[in-house]
Motif scaffolding. Structure first.
Motif, PDB file in Angstrom:
ATOM      1  N   THR A  92       0.844  -1.187   0.000  1.00  0.00           N
ATOM      2  CA  THR A  92       0.000   0.000   0.000  1.00  0.00           C
ATOM      3  C   THR A  92       0.883   1.241   0.000  1.00  0.00           C
ATOM      4  N   ALA A 128       1.486   5.403  -7.677  1.00  0.00           N
ATOM      5  CA  ALA A 128       0.988   4.027  -7.784  1.00  0.00           C
ATOM      6  C   ALA A 128       0.763   3.633  -9.243  1.00  0.00           C
ATOM      7  N   ASP A 149       3.915   1.241  -9.692  1.00  0.00           N
ATOM      8  CA  ASP A 149       3.272  -0.042  -9.377  1.00  0.00           C
ATOM      9  C   ASP A 149       2.344  -0.526 -10.485  1.00  0.00           C
ATOM     10  N   ARG A 196      -0.580   0.445 -11.518  1.00  0.00           N
ATOM     11  CA  ARG A 196      -2.013   0.377 -11.224  1.00  0.00           C
ATOM     12  C   ARG A 196      -2.735   1.302 -12.209  1.00  0.00           C
ATOM     13  N   PRO A 250      -5.569   3.722  -9.668  1.00  0.00           N
ATOM     14  CA  PRO A 250      -5.383   3.392  -8.255  1.00  0.00           C
ATOM     15  C   PRO A 250      -6.533   3.902  -7.385  1.00  0.00           C
ATOM     16  N   ASP A 303      -5.232   1.198  -2.840  1.00  0.00           N
ATOM     17  CA  ASP A 303      -3.854   1.270  -3.327  1.00  0.00           C
ATOM     18  C   ASP A 303      -3.069   2.395  -2.669  1.00  0.00           C
TER      19      ASP A 303
END
Length: 359
Positions: free
Chosen positions: A139, A166, A170, A172, A175, A222
Motif C-alpha cells: 500500500t 501508484a 506499481d 495500477r 489506483p 492502493d
C-alpha cells in the motif's frame, strides 16, 4: 542510461553503507550511471577496496561539506552550500542526474530538495511517500512526515501525487485512494479530514472513501492519504511493532530444547515470512511534488536496504514518475503550464503493461 546522484555522506553509517551499495547496484544494472557525491578522497579510498567496481559508470563528485543528522534546516540550507546533500540535488537540477538519493537528515533533505528543485505547478508542499507491505502486496502511503499541519487542499494534492506514483511505479491503471480516518463513516474525523473527503469525492480520482488503520495492511486501497504527523506516527509504530515481534519470536524459539527443534523445523517458513515483512525491502521514500526525482533512504539502512532505495530511484526514472505526476496534477487542477525545467513535457499515461517493471 539512468543517472543517479548519491549523497554518500548521509545516514547513520555513511560511506561504509553507501559506497558498497552503490557498487553492488551498478554491477546488477549495466544501464545505470552513478554520481557519488561527498568527500572525494574518502570515497576514492572506499572504492579502492572494490576492485570489481564498474568505474566507467561511476563518477566521484567532490563536496567539501557534510550535513550531519543533528544539523538544523537553517544550517544545512544556508551555511553548508557545498554539502554532499546540496550537490546531489543540484546534479538533478543541472541535468547531470535523473534522480538523487540520500539517507541523511530528513528535514534538511526535504528543505534542500525543495529549495534547489522547486515544486511542480499546482503543488504547494512536497510529500513523503513509500510502500508498506499488505495482504495484497503493498500500500502506498503519504505523507509520512514532511507536513505536520495540512489543509484539505494539501490532502487532495497528496492524493493526486500518490495516485500518480501508484500508477507509474506499481502499474495500477486507476489506483484506489483512501483517506485515513478514525472510522469509515462520512461523519467521522476532524474538520480538515471531512473537507478533504468532500474534495476527493468531487475529484476525478478513484476515491474509495475513509479508511482505518487496519486497512493499510488489508490492502483495501492502493493509496492511503493522511497528514505528515499521523503518517510519521503510523510508520514508526509499524517499524517498532516489526522489531518487537521479531524479538519475541526469537525468544520463544530459544526457550528450551523442544522449541529450538521446532524452530529448526519451521526455519523455511520463518525465512519466507521474514522476507515478506522485512522493512529493508521497502526502503526508499519518494519526495513527491518536486521538479525532480528525489528519494529518501532510512538513516539506519544497511547495504541491503540502501540498494532498494537506489532501485526505487531507478524505477521512478524508468516509469517516468515525474512526467506522470506533472501530468496528473495538471489534469486535476486544470493547469496547462509548461513542464519543469529539464523535464520532458507531460505525456498521457501509458497503456497498461507498457511501463518499466515494478519495484
Amino acid at each position: 542510461m539512468t543517472r543517479i546522484a548519491i549523497d554518500c555522506m548521509g545516514g547513520d553509517a555513511g560511506l561504509p553503507v553507501t559506497v558498497p551499495a552503490a557498487v553492488e547496484f551498478a554491477q546488477r544494472h549495466p544501464d545505470v550511471q552513478l554520481l557519488l557525491v561527498g568527500l572525494a578522497s574518502e570515497i576514492e579510498q572506499s572504492l579502492a577496496s572494490h576492485r570489481d567496481a564498474p568505474r566507467d559508470r561511476i563518477e566521484v563528485v567532490h563536496a567539501a561539506e557534510v550535513v550531519s543528522m543533528d544539523d538544523s534546516v537553517e544550517v544545512a540550507l544556508r551555511r553548508k552550500k557545498d554539502s554532499s546533500m546540496r550537490l546531489a540535488a543540484q546534479a538533478v537540477k543541472d541535468g547531470r542526474a535523473d534522480a538523487c538519493v540520500s539517507a541523511g537528515n530528513t528535514g534538511a533533505w526535504m528543505a534542500i530538495s525543495r529549495y534547489v528543485l522547486k515544486t511542480l505547478d499546482g503543488i504547494d508542499r512536497p510529500a513523503i511517500a513509500t510502500s508498506i507491505p499488505s495482504q495484497t502486496g503493498a500500500t502506498t502511503m503519504l505523507d509520512l512526515g514532511a507536513n505536520v499541519d495540512c489543509t484539505a487542499e494539501h490532502l487532495l494534492q497528496f492524493a493526486i501525487m500518490g495516485s500518480a506514483l501508484a500508477q507509474a511505479v506499481d502499474q495500477r491503471e486507476r489506483p484506489s485512494v483512501g483517506l485515513l480516518n478514525i472510522g469509515e463513516e462520512v461523519i467521522k474525523g476532524n474538520d480538515v479530514v471531512k473537507q478533504a473527503a468532500e474534495l476527493l469525492r468531487a475529484s476525478q480520482l478513484n476515491f474509495h472513501g475513509n479508511v482505518e488503520g487496519d486497512d493499510i495492511f488489508k490492502g483495501t486501497v492502493d493509496v492511503v492519504v493522511c497528514d505528515g504527523f499521523v503518517g510519521n506516527v503510523v510508520l514508526k509504530s509499524i517499524e517498532g511493532l516489526a522489531r518487537m515481534l521479531g524479538s519475541m519470536i526469537r525468544e520463544e524459539f530459544k526457550r528450551n530444547p523442544y522449541t529450538l527443534l521446532a524452530g529448526a523445523v519451521a526455519t523455511p517458513v520463518l525465512n519466507r515470512f521474514r522476507q515478506r515483512v522485512d522493512n529493508r525491502r521497502y526502503n526508499g521514500a519518494a519526495l513527491l511534488g518536486l521538479r525532480g526525482v528525489v528519494i529518501k533512504s532510512h538513516g539506519s539502512a544497511d547495504v541491503y536496504a540502501y540498494g532498494f532505495a537506489l532501485q526505487r530511484a531507478r524505477e521512478a526514472v524508468i516509469s517516468r514518475l515525474l512526467e506522470r505526476t506533472a501530468h496528473g496534477v495538471a489534469q486535476m487542477t486544470g493547469l496547462s503550464a509548461p513542464a519543469p525545467d529539464g523535464v520532458r513535457a507531460p505525456e498521457p499515461p501509458l497503456a497498461e503493461g507498457s511501463t518499466g517493471s515494478s519495484l
